[in-house]
Every structure is written in C-alpha cells, then in structure tokens.
Design a protein around this motif. Structure first.
Motif, PDB file in Angstrom:
ATOM      1  N   GLN A  40       0.840  -1.193   0.000  1.00  0.00           N
ATOM      2  CA  GLN A  40       0.000   0.000   0.000  1.00  0.00           C
ATOM      3  C   GLN A  40       0.880   1.249   0.000  1.00  0.00           C
ATOM      4  OE1 GLN A  40      -3.417  -0.186  -0.253  1.00  0.00           O
ATOM      5  NE2 GLN A  40      -3.002  -2.389  -0.483  1.00  0.00           N
ATOM      6  N   THR A  43      -0.100   8.270   2.048  1.00  0.00           N
ATOM      7  CA  THR A  43      -0.218   9.635   1.543  1.00  0.00           C
ATOM      8  C   THR A  43      -0.170  10.615   2.706  1.00  0.00           C
ATOM      9  OG1 THR A  43      -2.632   9.630   1.658  1.00  0.00           O
ATOM     10  CG2 THR A  43      -1.643   8.858  -0.385  1.00  0.00           C
ATOM     11  N   SER A 160      -3.487   8.242  -5.169  1.00  0.00           N
ATOM     12  CA  SER A 160      -3.124   7.167  -4.237  1.00  0.00           C
ATOM     13  C   SER A 160      -4.062   7.071  -3.046  1.00  0.00           C
ATOM     14  CB  SER A 160      -1.704   7.395  -3.700  1.00  0.00           C
ATOM     15  OG  SER A 160      -0.799   7.582  -4.748  1.00  0.00           O
ATOM     16  N   LYS A 162      -6.995   6.532  -0.377  1.00  0.00           N
ATOM     17  CA  LYS A 162      -8.017   5.500  -0.194  1.00  0.00           C
ATOM     18  C   LYS A 162      -9.406   6.107  -0.085  1.00  0.00           C
ATOM     19  CE  LYS A 162      -4.866   2.403   2.273  1.00  0.00           C
ATOM     20  NZ  LYS A 162      -4.608   1.714   3.562  1.00  0.00           N
ATOM     21  N   TYR A 196       4.528   5.569  -7.051  1.00  0.00           N
ATOM     22  CA  TYR A 196       3.193   5.995  -7.450  1.00  0.00           C
ATOM     23  C   TYR A 196       2.706   5.280  -8.710  1.00  0.00           C
ATOM     24  CZ  TYR A 196       3.263   9.811  -4.038  1.00  0.00           C
ATOM     25  OH  TYR A 196       3.279  10.539  -2.883  1.00  0.00           O
ATOM     26  N   ALA A 199      -0.074   3.149  -7.719  1.00  0.00           N
ATOM     27  CA  ALA A 199      -1.348   3.842  -7.515  1.00  0.00           C
ATOM     28  C   ALA A 199      -2.087   4.007  -8.838  1.00  0.00           C
ATOM     29  CB  ALA A 199      -1.097   5.203  -6.873  1.00  0.00           C
ATOM     30  N   ARG A 202      -3.578   0.645 -10.047  1.00  0.00           N
ATOM     31  CA  ARG A 202      -4.809   0.229  -9.352  1.00  0.00           C
ATOM     32  C   ARG A 202      -6.054   0.741 -10.069  1.00  0.00           C
ATOM     33  NH1 ARG A 202      -3.573  -2.102  -4.487  1.00  0.00           N
ATOM     34  NH2 ARG A 202      -1.533  -1.591  -3.605  1.00  0.00           N
TER      35      ARG A 202
END
Length: 694
Positions: A40, A43, A160, A162, A196, A199, A202
């Motif tokens: 993960q 940030t 990035s 959540k 990144y 990110a 994803r």
C-alpha cells in the motif's frame, strides 16, 4: 483460455490433435488478489472538511488559478482573499513568461495554495481546477514547474488516496500526471520515488479510468528504465494480460496498442518475470492464438513469451503444467497471421518471431523435466515427428531440435531408429533442397542418434554417408559442413562395415573416373579447401578413427581390414595431412595426442609410411615433432600436473611414431630427413632411457 480448457495441437498436415489440459492448479490469481498482495502507498494529504470556505470564495479561487494557467493576453483576472498586489504581480510575470515560452516557478506558488484549500474544504471546484491544470500540462513549458512546485505530487497523492474521490477529479489528476511525465525525467523521478506507478495501476480496474490510466503508465515508462523496472515489479504485465483476456479494452485500438507494448516492456525486466504468476505464459499463449490476432499484437506477445521461457522457473512450469503444446500451437499460429507479403519489414518480423519461439522450445526441451513429462509415445512427440517432413522450415527445425533433445539416451535413440525409422526421414531431408538452417538441425539430431552404437549400422545402411557427402561442399554455411563432417566420424567409430561405406567408390561403373574416388576422397577435398580449423580437425579425427579400428585388425591378418587399409593408402594421396592438422591445433590437447598416436599407427604400415613422410614435409608439423620429442615436463615449473601428463603422453606417442617410421619407411624418407629423425630418436631415447635400434 481457462485452465480447464484443452489445447489443440496442429499436426504437420493441419489436422488437430487433442492434448492434455494444463494442470488445474496453475497459478492464475485474479487481478484483485494480485493488487491486494502489492504494498500500500501512504499519503500525506490533510483530512477533508478541515476548513469552511463559502462557495463564492471557492469560485474566486478557481478563477484565480485558471487565470494563471490560462492567462488572457495583457490582463489577469484576480479575486479572492489573497494579497491582491502580490497575486497581480505574479500573474503579470506568468503572462510575460508565457509569451517568452517559459514558465516561472514563482507563478505556481499561489496555485498550490489554492488547490490545498480547495481540497481542505472538499470543494466541487477541485475537479475543475484539476482539469485546467491537466490541460495546462499539455504545454511542455509547464511540466517541470508543476513538478518543482509540488502540484504533481499533490495529484499523485489524490490518485493514491483510499478516500472516495470524484471520478472526474481522478480522471484529470491522471491526465495531469501523464502529461507532466511525458519526456520529462525530473517528474518521472517524483513518480518513481514513492512507487506511485502502483497507484496508477490500481485504477486499471475502474472502467471509467482505464482509458487514461494505461496511457499514463505508458508515458511514465517510455524511454525511462527506472520506470520500466518499477512498472514490471508491480505486476503490470500480468494485470494487463488478465484484463486483455477479459476483454476490458476491446474496441479501443489505442488502448490495446499501449497495453501490448507495456506487456512487452515489462517482460524485458527481470523483476517483472520473477514476480509473475506461473499462469502468465498461459495468458500470453492464449491471446497469441486468438483467431483475430494481428501481427501488431502477436509480436509483443511472442517476444514476451520468449523472455519468460528464458527463465528456468517458467520453463519448469511450462513443462510440468502441460503447456509445451501451447507453445507449439503459438508457433503454428504464426503461419496464419496475416501480413503484407510485399513488406520486407513484416516478412522479416514474422520470421524473427518464429525463430524466437523455436529458441524457447529448444530451451524448454533441453530441460531434464521434458522427457519425464513428454516421453517418446506422447501426442506431442507424434506431432513433432510429423513436422520433420512438414512444408515449412521453422516447423522442421522445431521438430529436429526438440526430438533431438529427447534423443539423449541410448534406449530412446534406438527406439527412434529401430521402431520409428525417423533416421530415414532425416536422411531424406539431407538429400532435399532444404535450407542450411534445416540441414543443420537435422544433422544435429542425427549426431545424437549416432551416439548409440547399435544405430550406426542402421544409419550407414540407410545411406547416411552419401547424404552427408554432398554437404561437404556446402561452403555457404560452414556449420553445415562441420556437422556433416562430424557425422561421418561419429558413424564410423569402431565399425569396419561403416568404414567400408566411407571408402566405397563414388560410382560402380568400372569405366567411370569416379570409380577410383571414394567418399573419403570428398572429405579430403574439403580438408584442402577449408580454412576452418574445427573442420580440418574433425576430418583428422575421422582418419584417426579409421586407423584405430583398422590398423590393429590388419596386423592380426584380418583380410577385410587389410583390404580397407590398402584402399586407404592406395586411393587417397595426402591422407595423413589431416592428422598433422590435429597435432598443430592448440585448442584441444587431447586431440593433439590423438593425432600423434594415429600417425604412429599409420607409420606401422609401409604404404602408410609414405603418407606420414608426406605429412612431415610440412614444416610446422616437423618443428612440432622436434619440440615434442625434446619436451621435459618434469623440469618445467610452470607445467601443472595435468599438463605434465599430457606433454608426456604426446612425447611418448611421438617417440613411437619416429621409431615406426624408421623401421617401415623403405626409402620413402629423403636421406637428410632420415638422418635428422635418427638424431631425434637417438637423443630422445637417451633422455627417456628407452632402447633405440637404428
């Protein structure tokens, strides 16, 4: 293709052969599971709703930001609760910089302040601001300042995050990242530093963002190796292959091109291959075999498959999970890929792809696991056997190499010759107008078959010697010449019958001049013409093998051996010269000793002595003989134990040679030569404390 489907392997005639499905336990995780296992990204964005700003001021801030990025010629629109004098000066400077084609970092300080505040109050204007900035990032002059000012970092953190973010905001954030990284390594460094790229990857799962997220990764990676490496380590190839298989990018040609290129880029990185699940190669093959596959997409898939199959883990997976058939089908599929036959580039490209698949199959079939999972009676082996006589070079090469790799035990080789009669098809191939690469692979296979002693007679009876003899003149491909010469040596080892085949006349017509020439004559002609030391040495080893087999039997009175020996010396002037080449080559010490020993055997015969004398007329050989007889390894400190033993062996063989020569030469030696050799023998016998009879 799911792991439960059946591969269909095509035979040489195009018919289908059903083969076992890949193992049901093949590692094919979902994209969700893959992403869960990746790290993960933390940030540092502040929490939202920490500041209350009324909608009018939010609008003024947005308009201020927009005026900096999109200034109106000669004016600047300013408003909001900022220091108006400072902001006005900043806008004037930004406008002047824009007209001069550059951007000043100072002009972006207030922009960063605005987007921070729009984030903190959870403003709807943030998505619009992101769009303005993303549009601005298309201008190369803004890119480095965006990175230096922290604007790029800000939107990377949004990507990035959540938190639930507006799709429009994420879309423009991705656009800004992609544009800012285009041809700009400074900004790519910012992306790579905190991983990144993961990110961005994803967001491949979001149908509304995938069309932007994939080009963003492409922009970050293009011509920038650190990004290639990170992208590969983040399982990009596998993720994209799963999405491609599921049709996530169908109907979008641009996205497909980016995706296939990224898969190939990832396959060039060790990290990407090492981290990929075993099922990656299944996905590559399945996509490559699609009936609608074009050369544009087939090419990166095959290039990637070849890279994966260079890795031992994937070779083992390919074999143990029953996927070798799939690689064969992928090769066969290349013949139905539509190409522009008038295009040299496309024709060359498809040929290169076939070569890469063949190389991968060669590596796979060389594995010790291959024979265990694909024995000689397997469907795959039957397919390969049919390909030996296929109508395409690459299928023939594939069959010869893979079956040749199976032929690594006497038992298997004997079954191939005795039961399958595969040597007859290979010999027929040698007699055809096949290209050099096909001939070379067929010769390699035959060399393996000839190792099993019982096979040599069958090979000779099937016409192996006449077949390879025509290839001794194949000077356009020296590898073919060498292999053809090597086969002759391999076949005659310890076989009087096969030596007789080698010394058989080229014509049975008693009136033909070819009746006095033999296949060995052709081999000796190659020796005289060739500049290749390995070829010359191999021919010498063939002569040495004849001497080892025939000379002892002739001394025992064997009539057939005597007849062969008479032919050897009576029909072949210069037959000892290849033995001289064995002694003067420096690459293989054991071969040098073999040469001296064979010359000694030849000198044991009066006719053979004439040929040995001819060989010694070569100054290089005579000088080496003198040096060998005078060698004293025990007095040389630099000699290692193994070298010392080899030198002693050479010296002893040379001593026997000169003794036999003096005993049997019957006037063949010129007087001066005989005196010289007698002196050499006398000196050597004194040092070696061995008897010498003049």
């Amino acid at each position: 293709m799911s792991s439960g489907e059946i591969y269909t392997t095509l035979a040489g005639d195009g018919s289908a052969i059903r083969t076992p499905a890949p193992a049901s336990g093949l590692d094919l995780p979902s994209v969700d599971l893959v992403l869960q296992d990746l790290p993960q990204i933390s940030t540092s964005l502040p929490s939202r709703d920490t500041e209350t700003i009324d909608s009018e001021e939010q609008e003024m801030m947005f308009r201020s930001l927009k005026s900096i990025i999109e200034p109106v010629e000669g004016t600047a629109e300013v408003a909001g609760s900022f220091d108006l004098k400072e902001l006005h000066a900043s806008l004037e400077q930004a406008d002047a910089d824009a007209r001069r084609g550059r951007r000043d970092l100072e002009s972006l300080r207030s922009v960063r302040t605005i987007i921070d505040r729009l984030w903190s109050c959870n403003s709807e204007y943030l998505a619009q601001a992101a769009e303005v900035l993303a549009n601005g990032s298309r201008d190369p002059s803004w890119r480095i300042p965006f990175g230096q000012s922290g604007i790029l970092k800000f939107f990377l953190e949004i990507i990035s995050s959540k938190e639930e973010n507006d799709t429009g905001l994420l879309l423009h954030a991705l656009r800004l990242v992609g544009n800012s990284c285009a041809d700009t390594d400074e900004n790519r460094d910012i992306v790579i530093k905190d991983n990144y790229t993961l990110a961005v990857i994803r967001h491949f799962l979001n149908p509304e963002l995938i069309q932007v997220a994939i080009p963003v990764i492409y922009n970050i990676c293009m011509d920038y190796e650190p990004a290639h490496s990170q992208m590969a380590a983040n399982m990009t190839a596998y993720i994209l292959l799963r999405l491609l298989k599921d049709g996530a990018m169908k109907e979008n040609d641009a996205l497909l091109s980016f995706s296939y290129d990224l898969v190939e880029l990832a396959s060039e990185q060790v990290q990407g291959i090492e981290n990929s699940p075993g099922g990656t190669i299944l996905l590559l093959m399945d996509l490559a075999q699609d009936e609608d596959m074009t050369l544009e997409y087939y090419s990166p898939l095959v290039n990637s498959l070849a890279k994966y199959l260079e890795n031992e883990r994937f070779q083992n997976v390919c074999i143990s999970d029953g996927m070798v058939e799939g690689v064969l089908v992928t090769l066969r599929r290349s013949f139905s890929i539509e190409i522009d036959q008038s295009s040299v580039e496309e024709t060359k490209a498809i040929l290169q792809l076939r070569l890469k698949i063949n190389q991968a199959l060669a590596e796979v079939s060389a594995s010790s696991l291959f024979m265990e999972h694909y024995p000689l009676n397997s469907a795959l082996s039957q397919t390969l056997k049919s390909w030996v006589v296929a109508d395409d070079d690459q299928l023939q090469i594939c069959a010869c190499v893979m079956l040749g790799n199976l032929a690594r035990s006497d038992e298997v080789c004997q079954v191939m010759v005795r039961d399958l009669k595969i040597h007859e098809e290979l010999i027929s191939l040698l007699n055809s107008d096949a290209r050099g690469a096909v001939l070379h692979s067929a010769l390699g296979f035959l060399k393996n078959l000839a190792i099993a002693g019982d096979n040599r007679v069958s090979l000779a009876e099937a016409g192996i010697i006449p077949a390879v003899s025509r290839l001794w003149a194949y000077d356009s491909v020296p590898q073919v010449q060498f292999s053809a010469a090597s086969i002759a040596r391999q076949v005659i080892i310890s076989s009087v019958e096969n030596i007789a085949h080698l010394l058989a006349p080229l014509s049975q017509d008693p009136d033909s001049p070819e009746q006095e020439r033999t296949y060995l004559s052709l081999l000796l002609s190659l020796f005289e013409k060739s500049d290749s030391s390995p070829i010359k040495t191999e021919i010498g080893r063939t002569i040495a093998s004849i001497c080892r087999t025939i000379s002892p039997k002739a001394r025992e009175g064997d009539e057939k051996a005597i007849s062969i020996l008479n032919k050897l010396y009576g029909l072949h002037d210069g037959v000892a010269r290849p033995l001289g080449a064995m002694t003067t080559q420096t690459q293989w010490p054991v071969v040098r000793s073999e040469g001296w020993f064979a010359l000694a055997l030849m000198a044991n015969n009066k006719s053979g002595c004439v040929e040995v004398v001819d060989c010694l007329q070569q100054e290089e050989v005579m000088e080496l003989l003198k040096a060998t007889l005078s060698a004293d390894p025990s007095s040389e400190k630099e000699f290692e134990e193994t070298n010392s033993s080899q030198v002693s062996k050479d010296r002893d063989n040379a001593f026997v040679l000169v003794q036999e020569l003096l005993k049997n030469e019957s006037g063949a030696l010129p007087a001066g030569y005989r005196d010289t050799i007698e002196d050499m023998v006398r000196d050597a016998s004194q040092r070696l404390k061995m008897p010498f009879n003049s």
